[in-house]
Design an enzyme around this catalytic site. Structure first.
Site, PDB file in Angstrom:
ATOM      1  N   ILE A  53      58.580   9.527  53.886  1.00 17.43           N
ATOM      2  CA  ILE A  53      59.308  10.060  53.436  1.00 17.43           C
ATOM      3  C   ILE A  53      60.399   8.966  52.537  1.00 17.43           C
ATOM      4  O   ILE A  53      60.794   8.647  51.445  1.00 17.43           O
ATOM      5  CB  ILE A  53      60.240  11.167  53.525  1.00 17.43           C
ATOM      6  CG1 ILE A  53      58.912  12.187  53.422  1.00 17.43           C
ATOM      7  CG2 ILE A  53      61.386  11.857  52.281  1.00 17.43           C
ATOM      8  CD1 ILE A  53      60.281  13.681  54.447  1.00 17.43           C
ATOM      9  N   ALA A  59      65.900   2.557  59.961  1.00 21.03           N
ATOM     10  CA  ALA A  59      64.976   4.177  60.360  1.00 21.03           C
ATOM     11  C   ALA A  59      64.625   5.075  59.308  1.00 21.03           C
ATOM     12  O   ALA A  59      63.820   4.509  58.320  1.00 21.03           O
ATOM     13  CB  ALA A  59      65.591   5.050  60.506  1.00 21.03           C
ATOM     14  N   VAL A  61      61.617   7.753  58.045  1.00 18.25           N
ATOM     15  CA  VAL A  61      61.708   8.958  57.796  1.00 18.25           C
ATOM     16  C   VAL A  61      59.824   9.778  57.165  1.00 18.25           C
ATOM     17  O   VAL A  61      59.477   9.074  56.717  1.00 18.25           O
ATOM     18  CB  VAL A  61      62.694   9.977  56.585  1.00 18.25           C
ATOM     19  CG1 VAL A  61      62.958  10.948  56.884  1.00 18.25           C
ATOM     20  CG2 VAL A  61      63.563   9.320  57.513  1.00 18.25           C
ATOM     21  N   LYS A  75      62.627  11.971  62.234  1.00 20.62           N
ATOM     22  CA  LYS A  75      63.417  10.188  61.575  1.00 20.62           C
ATOM     23  C   LYS A  75      63.237   9.360  62.558  1.00 20.62           C
ATOM     24  O   LYS A  75      63.451  10.002  63.846  1.00 20.62           O
ATOM     25  CB  LYS A  75      64.524  10.420  61.332  1.00 20.62           C
ATOM     26  CG  LYS A  75      65.446   9.496  61.307  1.00 20.62           C
ATOM     27  CD  LYS A  75      66.623   9.974  60.756  1.00 20.62           C
ATOM     28  CE  LYS A  75      67.699   8.647  59.834  1.00 20.62           C
ATOM     29  NZ  LYS A  75      69.139   9.184  60.335  1.00 20.62           N
ATOM     30  N   GLU A 144      64.428  19.676  61.226  1.00 20.22           N
ATOM     31  CA  GLU A 144      63.727  20.548  59.906  1.00 20.22           C
ATOM     32  C   GLU A 144      63.457  19.922  58.725  1.00 20.22           C
ATOM     33  O   GLU A 144      64.054  19.011  58.297  1.00 20.22           O
ATOM     34  CB  GLU A 144      64.894  22.160  59.329  1.00 20.22           C
ATOM     35  CG  GLU A 144      64.885  22.613  58.349  1.00 20.22           C
ATOM     36  CD  GLU A 144      66.014  23.799  58.315  1.00 20.22           C
ATOM     37  OE1 GLU A 144      67.120  23.307  58.449  1.00 20.22           O
ATOM     38  OE2 GLU A 144      66.174  23.969  56.867  1.00 20.22           O
ATOM     39  N   ASP A 192      79.619   8.491  57.022  1.00 14.96           N
ATOM     40  CA  ASP A 192      78.740   7.793  55.412  1.00 14.96           C
ATOM     41  C   ASP A 192      78.551   8.762  54.938  1.00 14.96           C
ATOM     42  O   ASP A 192      77.661   9.346  54.026  1.00 14.96           O
ATOM     43  CB  ASP A 192      77.417   7.440  56.438  1.00 14.96           C
ATOM     44  CG  ASP A 192      76.364   6.736  55.873  1.00 14.96           C
ATOM     45  OD1 ASP A 192      77.252   6.475  53.998  1.00 14.96           O
ATOM     46  OD2 ASP A 192      75.899   6.342  55.547  1.00 14.96           O
ATOM     47  N   ASP A 209      71.382  12.943  57.270  1.00 16.24           N
ATOM     48  CA  ASP A 209      72.401  11.434  58.306  1.00 16.24           C
ATOM     49  C   ASP A 209      73.964  11.583  58.774  1.00 16.24           C
ATOM     50  O   ASP A 209      74.531  10.432  58.401  1.00 16.24           O
ATOM     51  CB  ASP A 209      72.692  10.531  56.529  1.00 16.24           C
ATOM     52  CG  ASP A 209      72.145   8.963  57.337  1.00 16.24           C
ATOM     53  OD1 ASP A 209      71.945   8.449  58.188  1.00 16.24           O
ATOM     54  OD2 ASP A 209      72.604   7.900  56.125  1.00 16.24           O
TER      55      ASP A 209
HETATM   56  N1  ATP Z   1      65.585  16.203  57.151  1.00 19.64           N
HETATM   57  C1  ATP Z   1      64.940  16.120  55.965  1.00 19.64           C
HETATM   58  N2  ATP Z   1      64.364  16.138  55.525  1.00 19.64           N
HETATM   59  C2  ATP Z   1      63.278  15.618  54.032  1.00 19.64           C
HETATM   60  N3  ATP Z   1      63.817  14.947  54.026  1.00 19.64           N
HETATM   61  C3  ATP Z   1      65.032  14.281  54.942  1.00 19.64           C
HETATM   62  C4  ATP Z   1      64.598  14.438  55.873  1.00 19.64           C
HETATM   63  N4  ATP Z   1      66.389  14.018  56.138  1.00 19.64           N
HETATM   64  C5  ATP Z   1      66.169  13.021  55.623  1.00 19.64           C
HETATM   65  N5  ATP Z   1      65.222  12.897  54.393  1.00 19.64           N
HETATM   66  C6  ATP Z   1      64.877  11.536  53.774  1.00 19.64           C
HETATM   67  O1  ATP Z   1      65.096  10.477  54.018  1.00 19.64           O
HETATM   68  C7  ATP Z   1      66.252   9.823  53.791  1.00 19.64           C
HETATM   69  C8  ATP Z   1      66.505   8.588  54.329  1.00 19.64           C
HETATM   70  O2  ATP Z   1      67.418   9.398  55.651  1.00 19.64           O
HETATM   71  P1  ATP Z   1      68.575   9.412  56.460  1.00 19.64           P
HETATM   72  O3  ATP Z   1      69.687   9.221  55.041  1.00 19.64           O
HETATM   73  O4  ATP Z   1      69.193  10.572  57.281  1.00 19.64           O
HETATM   74  O5  ATP Z   1      68.573   7.910  57.017  1.00 19.64           O
HETATM   75  P2  ATP Z   1      69.040   6.169  56.461  1.00 19.64           P
HETATM   76  O6  ATP Z   1      68.158   5.899  57.251  1.00 19.64           O
HETATM   77  O7  ATP Z   1      70.598   6.362  56.822  1.00 19.64           O
HETATM   78  O8  ATP Z   1      68.520   6.431  54.984  1.00 19.64           O
HETATM   79  P3  ATP Z   1      69.177   5.772  54.098  1.00 19.64           P
HETATM   80  O9  ATP Z   1      70.183   4.179  55.175  1.00 19.64           O
HETATM   81  O10 ATP Z   1      68.564   5.651  53.359  1.00 19.64           O
HETATM   82  O11 ATP Z   1      69.715   6.721  53.803  1.00 19.64           O
HETATM   83  C9  ATP Z   1      67.478  10.745  53.266  1.00 19.64           C
HETATM   84  O12 ATP Z   1      67.320   9.732  51.961  1.00 19.64           O
HETATM   85  C10 ATP Z   1      66.310  11.192  52.344  1.00 19.64           C
HETATM   86  O13 ATP Z   1      65.826  11.541  50.956  1.00 19.64           O
HETATM   87 MG    MG Z   2      71.637   7.822  54.594  1.00 25.48          MG
END
Ligand code: ATP
Ligand code: MG
Length: 264
Positions: A53, A59, A61, A75, A144, A192, A209
Site C-alpha cells: 500500500i 516502513a 505497509v 506494517k 485493522e 506527527d 502513524d
Molecule cells: N491501518 C491502515 N489501513 C490502511 N492503510 C494504511 C494503514 N496504516 C497506514 N496505511 C497507509 O500506509 C501509509 C503509510 O503508513 P504510516 O503513515 O503509518 O507509515 P510511515 O512509514 O510513517 O509512512 P509515511 O512516511 O508515508 O508517513 C499511510 O499513509 C496510509 O496510506
Molecule cells: Mg505517515
C-alpha cells in the site's frame, strides 16, 4: 472519497500459500521473514500478504488477508534505515514505558514497532479513532485495515477537496475529539499529526502513524503538542472559520495537570 489503489493485483488472490510472502522474502532480511512467518503461522494474525500500500523510507505497509477472510494492514519497519536510528531515539528516551535504550539497531526498531503497538492500544482504550492493533512481532505490526478489498481509504490530504464544508466540519470535530481523548485520556502526544496522518474512512477521521507518540511526562511533549496543534490549525483554518484556541482547548491544561505515571 474514492479509495486508492497501489500495486494491488487481484490475481494474487489465486497464488499458492508458499508464494504468499515471496515478495516479502525478496525485499526483507531473514529476521524480518522470521517475524512475518511467526505472525502468520503461530500468532495467526494474517494468512496472505497481498500487495504493498505504501513504501516509505522507514516502513512498508501491506494489505493482507486474515484467516477468516478479513482485511488487515501489515506494517514492516525497515531494519536497514540507518538515519532512522538517531531520529527515533529522542522519542524513546524520556518515555517511562521504555526505561532502557537497546544498543543494537535491530532491537531499537523492534522497540519502535512495539511502541507503535502500545500507543495504538492506549489510544484506542481512551476512545481515539485509530486502527485496532492486532499483533506485533519484531519489526512487524499487524492492525485493522482502513479501506475495503485491498483499496486503502484516502488520507485527509488526498480527499479534502472532495468534501463539502459540512463534511469538513464533521471531520474537524472528529479530529478535535480524538486529540482530546489522546492527550487528556490516553496521556499521549502524537508528535506527527497533520492531514498526512489522518485517513478518512466511513465518513470518520482515523489517526494513523503513532509510533513516535510520547507520554505527557516526556521532555518534548509540550513542544510536540504545540506543533501538532499548529499543523492542524494551519490545515483546517484554510477550510473552516476557526480559532487556534478552539483546537487547543484545554489540552495544555491536561498536559500540565497530568500526574506523573498516568496514561501508562
Ligand atoms: N491501518 C491502515 N489501513 C490502511 N492503510 C494504511 C494503514 N496504516 C497506514 N496505511 C497507509 O500506509 C501509509 C503509510 O503508513 P504510516 O503513515 O503509518 O507509515 P510511515 O512509514 O510513517 O509512512 P509515511 O512516511 O508515508 O508517513 C499511510 O499513509 C496510509 O496510506
Ligand atoms: Mg505517515
Amino acid at each position: 472519497m474514492s479509495p486508492h489503489r497501489f500495486n494491488i493485483d487481484r490475481e494474487k488472490g489465486k497464488v499458492k500459500d508458499e508464494d504468499v510472502i515471496k515478495t516479502v522474502e525478496e525485499v526483507f532480511d531473514a529476521f524480518t521473514n522470521y517475524h512475518v512467518y511467526r505472525l502468520r503461522n503461530s500468532v495467526r494474525a494474517f494468512k496472505q500478504l497481498r500487495g504493498a500500500i505504501s513504501a516509505g523510507k522507514e516502513a512498508r505497509v501491506y494489505w493482507a488477508k486474515g484467516w477468516d477472510g478479513e482485511d488487515v494492514a501489515v506494517k514492516i519497519y525497515l531494519t536497514s534505515a540507518a538515519e532512522f536510528r538517531k531520529s527515533i531515539k529522542e522519542y524513546i528516551l524520556g518515555d517511562p514505558r521504555f526505561p532502557s535504550l537497546p544498543s543494537k539497531f535491530r532491537s531499537l526498531i523492534y522497540l519502535w514497532a512495539k511502541k507503535e503497538f502500545k500507543n495504538l492500544q492506549q489510544m484506542r482504550a481512551a476512545g481515539v479513532m485509530v486502527p485496532e492493533p492486532k499483533a506485533v512481532s519484531g519489526n512487524v505490526l499487524v492492525m485493522e485495515f482502513l479501506g475495503e478489498g485491498g483499496l486503502r481509504a484516502p488520507l485527509l490530504s488526498e480527499s479534502y477537496r472532495e468534501l463539502t464544508e459540512e463534511e469538513v466540519a464533521m471531520i474537524y470535530n472528529d479530529v478535535k475529539k480524538s486529540l482530546e481523548a489522546m492527550v487528556c485520556g490516553a496521556g499521549l502526544v502524537h508528535g506527527d499529526l497533520s492531514e498526512f496522518n489522518i485517513m478518512i474512512w466511513k465518513g470518520r477521521a482515523w489517526i494513523i502513524d503513532v509510533a513516535q507518540a510520547v507520554p505527557l511526562e516526556h521532555p518534548k511533549a509540550a513542544e510536540l503538542l504545540n506543533r501538532d496543534v499548529d499543523n492542524l490549525y494551519r490545515f483546517f483554518s484554510q477550510l473552516l472559520d476557526i480559532s487556534p484556541e478552539d483546537l487547543r482547548g484545554h489540552l495544555l491544561q491536561c498536559l500540565e495537570e497530568k500526574p506523573r505515571g498516568a496514561g501508562q
